[in-house]
Design a protein around this motif. Structure first.
Motif, PDB file in Angstrom:
ATOM      1  N   SER A   8       5.599   0.620   9.365  1.00  0.00           N
ATOM      2  CA  SER A   8       6.676   0.606   9.652  1.00  0.00           C
ATOM      3  C   SER A   8       7.189   0.939  11.007  1.00  0.00           C
ATOM      4  CB  SER A   8       7.419   1.624   8.470  1.00  0.00           C
ATOM      5  OG  SER A   8       9.032   1.875   8.877  1.00  0.00           O
ATOM      6  N   GLN A   9       7.772  -0.048  11.697  1.00  0.00           N
ATOM      7  CA  GLN A   9       8.062   0.228  13.045  1.00  0.00           C
ATOM      8  C   GLN A   9       9.322  -0.285  13.612  1.00  0.00           C
ATOM      9  OE1 GLN A   9       4.330  -1.835  13.818  1.00  0.00           O
ATOM     10  NE2 GLN A   9       5.606  -3.864  14.487  1.00  0.00           N
ATOM     11  N   ASN A  10       9.566  -0.515  14.942  1.00  0.00           N
ATOM     12  CA  ASN A  10      10.640  -0.656  15.694  1.00  0.00           C
ATOM     13  C   ASN A  10      11.515   0.530  15.483  1.00  0.00           C
ATOM     14  OD1 ASN A  10      12.291  -2.584  17.197  1.00  0.00           O
ATOM     15  ND2 ASN A  10      13.938  -2.308  15.674  1.00  0.00           N
ATOM     16  N   VAL A  11      12.975   0.633  15.309  1.00  0.00           N
ATOM     17  CA  VAL A  11      13.549   1.952  15.313  1.00  0.00           C
ATOM     18  C   VAL A  11      13.129   2.610  13.640  1.00  0.00           C
ATOM     19  CG1 VAL A  11      15.716   3.140  14.969  1.00  0.00           C
ATOM     20  CG2 VAL A  11      15.642   1.093  16.199  1.00  0.00           C
ATOM     21  N   THR A  12      12.104   3.530  13.722  1.00  0.00           N
ATOM     22  CA  THR A  12      11.297   3.641  12.566  1.00  0.00           C
ATOM     23  C   THR A  12      11.973   4.414  11.485  1.00  0.00           C
ATOM     24  OG1 THR A  12       9.259   3.822  14.134  1.00  0.00           O
ATOM     25  CG2 THR A  12       8.778   4.387  11.907  1.00  0.00           C
ATOM     26  N   ASP A  13      11.687   4.121  10.470  1.00  0.00           N
ATOM     27  CA  ASP A  13      11.869   4.807   9.146  1.00  0.00           C
ATOM     28  C   ASP A  13      10.867   5.133   8.431  1.00  0.00           C
ATOM     29  OD1 ASP A  13      12.861   5.832   6.771  1.00  0.00           O
ATOM     30  OD2 ASP A  13      14.165   4.312   6.214  1.00  0.00           O
ATOM     31  N   PRO A  14      10.163   6.394   8.671  1.00  0.00           N
ATOM     32  CA  PRO A  14       8.801   6.926   7.969  1.00  0.00           C
ATOM     33  C   PRO A  14       8.886   6.706   6.409  1.00  0.00           C
ATOM     34  CG  PRO A  14       9.716   8.250   9.840  1.00  0.00           C
ATOM     35  CD  PRO A  14      10.677   7.450   9.582  1.00  0.00           C
ATOM     36  N   THR A  15      10.329   6.805   5.895  1.00  0.00           N
ATOM     37  CA  THR A  15      10.225   6.529   4.259  1.00  0.00           C
ATOM     38  C   THR A  15       9.654   5.375   3.895  1.00  0.00           C
ATOM     39  OG1 THR A  15      12.531   5.891   4.058  1.00  0.00           O
ATOM     40  CG2 THR A  15      12.000   8.241   4.206  1.00  0.00           C
ATOM     41  N   LEU A  16       9.613   4.340   4.614  1.00  0.00           N
ATOM     42  CA  LEU A  16       9.482   2.974   4.231  1.00  0.00           C
ATOM     43  C   LEU A  16       7.944   2.913   3.965  1.00  0.00           C
ATOM     44  CD1 LEU A  16      11.663   0.621   6.495  1.00  0.00           C
ATOM     45  CD2 LEU A  16      12.187   1.466   4.226  1.00  0.00           C
ATOM     46  N   GLY A  17       7.260   3.445   4.480  1.00  0.00           N
ATOM     47  CA  GLY A  17       5.824   3.513   4.318  1.00  0.00           C
ATOM     48  C   GLY A  17       5.291   3.786   2.888  1.00  0.00           C
ATOM     49  N   PRO A  18       5.628   5.206   2.366  1.00  0.00           N
ATOM     50  CA  PRO A  18       5.317   5.540   1.035  1.00  0.00           C
ATOM     51  C   PRO A  18       6.037   4.835   0.183  1.00  0.00           C
ATOM     52  CG  PRO A  18       5.881   7.485   2.800  1.00  0.00           C
ATOM     53  CD  PRO A  18       6.062   6.199   3.361  1.00  0.00           C
ATOM     54  N   ARG A  19       7.431   4.495   0.577  1.00  0.00           N
ATOM     55  CA  ARG A  19       8.168   3.714  -0.659  1.00  0.00           C
ATOM     56  C   ARG A  19       7.441   2.442  -0.835  1.00  0.00           C
ATOM     57  NH1 ARG A  19      13.851   2.664   0.862  1.00  0.00           N
ATOM     58  NH2 ARG A  19      13.749   1.856  -1.071  1.00  0.00           N
ATOM     59  N   GLY A  20       6.983   1.820   0.195  1.00  0.00           N
ATOM     60  CA  GLY A  20       6.444   0.324   0.044  1.00  0.00           C
ATOM     61  C   GLY A  20       5.004   0.649  -0.750  1.00  0.00           C
ATOM     62  N   LEU A  21       4.309   1.412  -0.504  1.00  0.00           N
ATOM     63  CA  LEU A  21       3.083   1.807  -1.278  1.00  0.00           C
ATOM     64  C   LEU A  21       3.532   2.118  -2.710  1.00  0.00           C
ATOM     65  CD1 LEU A  21       1.085   4.033   1.178  1.00  0.00           C
ATOM     66  CD2 LEU A  21       0.455   1.513   0.555  1.00  0.00           C
ATOM     67  N   ASP A  22       4.474   2.872  -3.060  1.00  0.00           N
ATOM     68  CA  ASP A  22       4.818   3.236  -4.330  1.00  0.00           C
ATOM     69  C   ASP A  22       5.194   1.833  -5.005  1.00  0.00           C
ATOM     70  OD1 ASP A  22       4.401   5.938  -4.024  1.00  0.00           O
ATOM     71  OD2 ASP A  22       6.542   6.370  -3.755  1.00  0.00           O
ATOM     72  N   LEU A  23       5.846   0.976  -4.436  1.00  0.00           N
ATOM     73  CA  LEU A  23       6.161  -0.091  -5.231  1.00  0.00           C
ATOM     74  C   LEU A  23       5.119  -0.735  -5.333  1.00  0.00           C
ATOM     75  CD1 LEU A  23       9.320  -1.123  -2.883  1.00  0.00           C
ATOM     76  CD2 LEU A  23       9.478  -0.816  -5.493  1.00  0.00           C
ATOM     77  N   MET A  24       4.063  -1.182  -4.393  1.00  0.00           N
ATOM     78  CA  MET A  24       2.761  -1.996  -4.864  1.00  0.00           C
ATOM     79  C   MET A  24       2.134  -1.310  -5.678  1.00  0.00           C
ATOM     80  SD  MET A  24       1.807  -3.693  -0.956  1.00  0.00           S
ATOM     81  CE  MET A  24       1.656  -2.178   0.036  1.00  0.00           C
ATOM     82  N   GLU A  25       1.864   0.125  -5.940  1.00  0.00           N
ATOM     83  CA  GLU A  25       1.540   0.732  -6.921  1.00  0.00           C
ATOM     84  C   GLU A  25       2.007   0.432  -8.307  1.00  0.00           C
ATOM     85  OE1 GLU A  25      -1.272   4.502  -7.417  1.00  0.00           O
ATOM     86  OE2 GLU A  25       0.525   4.969  -6.239  1.00  0.00           O
ATOM     87  N   LEU A  26       3.189   0.214  -8.266  1.00  0.00           N
ATOM     88  CA  LEU A  26       4.038   0.091  -9.598  1.00  0.00           C
ATOM     89  C   LEU A  26       3.725  -1.429  -9.924  1.00  0.00           C
ATOM     90  CD1 LEU A  26       7.082   2.035  -9.190  1.00  0.00           C
ATOM     91  CD2 LEU A  26       5.244   2.594 -10.659  1.00  0.00           C
ATOM     92  N   GLY A  27       3.044  -2.341  -9.165  1.00  0.00           N
ATOM     93  CA  GLY A  27       2.665  -3.705  -9.510  1.00  0.00           C
ATOM     94  C   GLY A  27       3.587  -4.597  -8.896  1.00  0.00           C
ATOM     95  N   ALA A  28       4.240  -4.430  -7.863  1.00  0.00           N
ATOM     96  CA  ALA A  28       4.920  -5.429  -6.856  1.00  0.00           C
ATOM     97  C   ALA A  28       4.000  -5.838  -5.817  1.00  0.00           C
ATOM     98  CB  ALA A  28       6.410  -4.464  -6.201  1.00  0.00           C
ATOM     99  N   GLY A  29       3.904  -7.030  -5.707  1.00  0.00           N
ATOM    100  CA  GLY A  29       3.332  -7.914  -4.763  1.00  0.00           C
ATOM    101  C   GLY A  29       3.734  -7.422  -3.190  1.00  0.00           C
TER     102      GLY A  29
END
Length: 224
Positions: free
Chosen positions: A42-63
Motif C-alpha cells: 500500500s503506497q503513494n499517500v499511504t493508508d496503512p489500514t489497506l494492507g491488513p484489510r486486503g489480507l483479511d479479504l483474501m483470507e475470506l476467499g476474495a481473489g
C-alpha cells in the motif's frame, strides 16, 4: 516517492514484498504479507489500514482483483492510493487512483506485480516484473534482483533513502522482515547486504521458535 513489488513463489508457496522510497521507514507503512494468504503493498499517500484489510479479504476467499476492487470501493480517498496484491493462486491486481504523484506506472504478471510513483520514468515497474520472472531460486533473492532492476531502469525521480523486504512462509509470523529505515547511501544495496547475512540463518530462527531443543548455536560469545 515509492516503488515496490509483491510476489509469490510458485514452488514453495512463500509470499514476499519489497519496497523502496525517498521517505523514511517505508516498509513499516507499506509492506504486508500473510502465510497461505497473499501479499499487499500500500503506497503513494499511504493508508496503512489497506494492507491488513486486503489480507483479511483474501483470507475470506476474495481473489486479488476482487480484494482490490473492494478496497477501492470502501476505502477513504481511493484516488490517492496505490495498492498491489498477489493471492494464493498467484493472481495479481493493482489499483491506482487518479491522484497518484508524479510519473507513475504499474505492471502485472502471474505471481508478481510492481508499481511506483514519482518515478524517473514509466518503465520501472515492468523492469521489476521482468527481472523477477527471469530470476530463480529463493524468493528473497528474486525480490532483491527486482529491486536492483528498478534502480537500473531509473528508480525514483530523486534518490531513495529507505527500503525493506518482508517474507512469509508456513508459520504465522514473517520469516524475514528486513528494513533499512534511512540511509544516505543506497538503501537497496544495504538491504541486499543484510539479506546475504540473514538468508543462511532464516530456517534456524524458525526452528528456534518451534523447537528450541533442536536449535543450532547462536554463534555468539557465551553461547555454548
Amino acid at each position: 516517492m515509492t516503488f515496490s513489488l509483491v510476489a509469490r513463489c510458485a514452488e514453495t508457496g512463500m509470499f514476499g514484498v519489497a519496497v523502496s522510497s525517498s521517505s523514511p521507514c517505508v516498509a513499516a507503512r507499506c509492506a504486508y504479507a500473510r502465510a497461505g494468504v497473499g501479499a499487499v503493498a500500500s503506497q503513494n499517500v499511504t493508508d496503512p489500514t489497506l494492507g491488513p484489510r486486503g489480507l483479511d479479504l483474501m483470507e475470506l476467499g476474495a481473489g486479488a482483483s476482487e480484494a482490490v476492487s473492494i478496497l477501492r470501493a470502501t476505502g477513504t480517498f481511493p484516488e490517492y492510493r496505490q495498492v498491489l496484491m498477489v493471492d494464493k493462486t498467484g493472481a495479481t491486481a493493482i489499483g491506482s487512483g487518479d491522484q497518484i504523484l508524479g510519473t507513475w506506472a504499474q505492471a502485472t504478471a502471474q505471481d508478481v506485480a510492481a508499481a511506483g510513483n514519482l518515478l524517473a520514468n514509466s518503465d520501472v515497474p515492468q523492469a521489476m516484473v521482468d527481472a523477477f520472472l527471469r530470476s530463480n531460486g529463493h524468493i528473497g533473492d528474486r525480490l532483491i534482483t527486482a529491486m536492483h532492476a528498478a534502480l537500473a531502469a531509473g528508480g525514483e525521480a530523486g534518490p531513495v533513502h529507505s527500503a525493506g523486504m518482508r517474507l512469509v512462509d508456513k508459520v504465522s509470523w514473517p520469516v524475514a522482515d528486513i528494513r533499512v529505515d534511512w540511509s544516505e547511501d543506497c538503501p537497496i544495496k544495504a538491504l541486499s547486504d543484510v539479506w546475504d547475512v540473514y538468508k543462511p540463518q532464516l530456517s534456524d530462527y524458525v526452528t528456534r521458535a518451534l523447537n528450541p531443543e533442536s536449535a543450532p548455536s547462536y554463534g555468539v560469545p557465551g553461547d555454548d
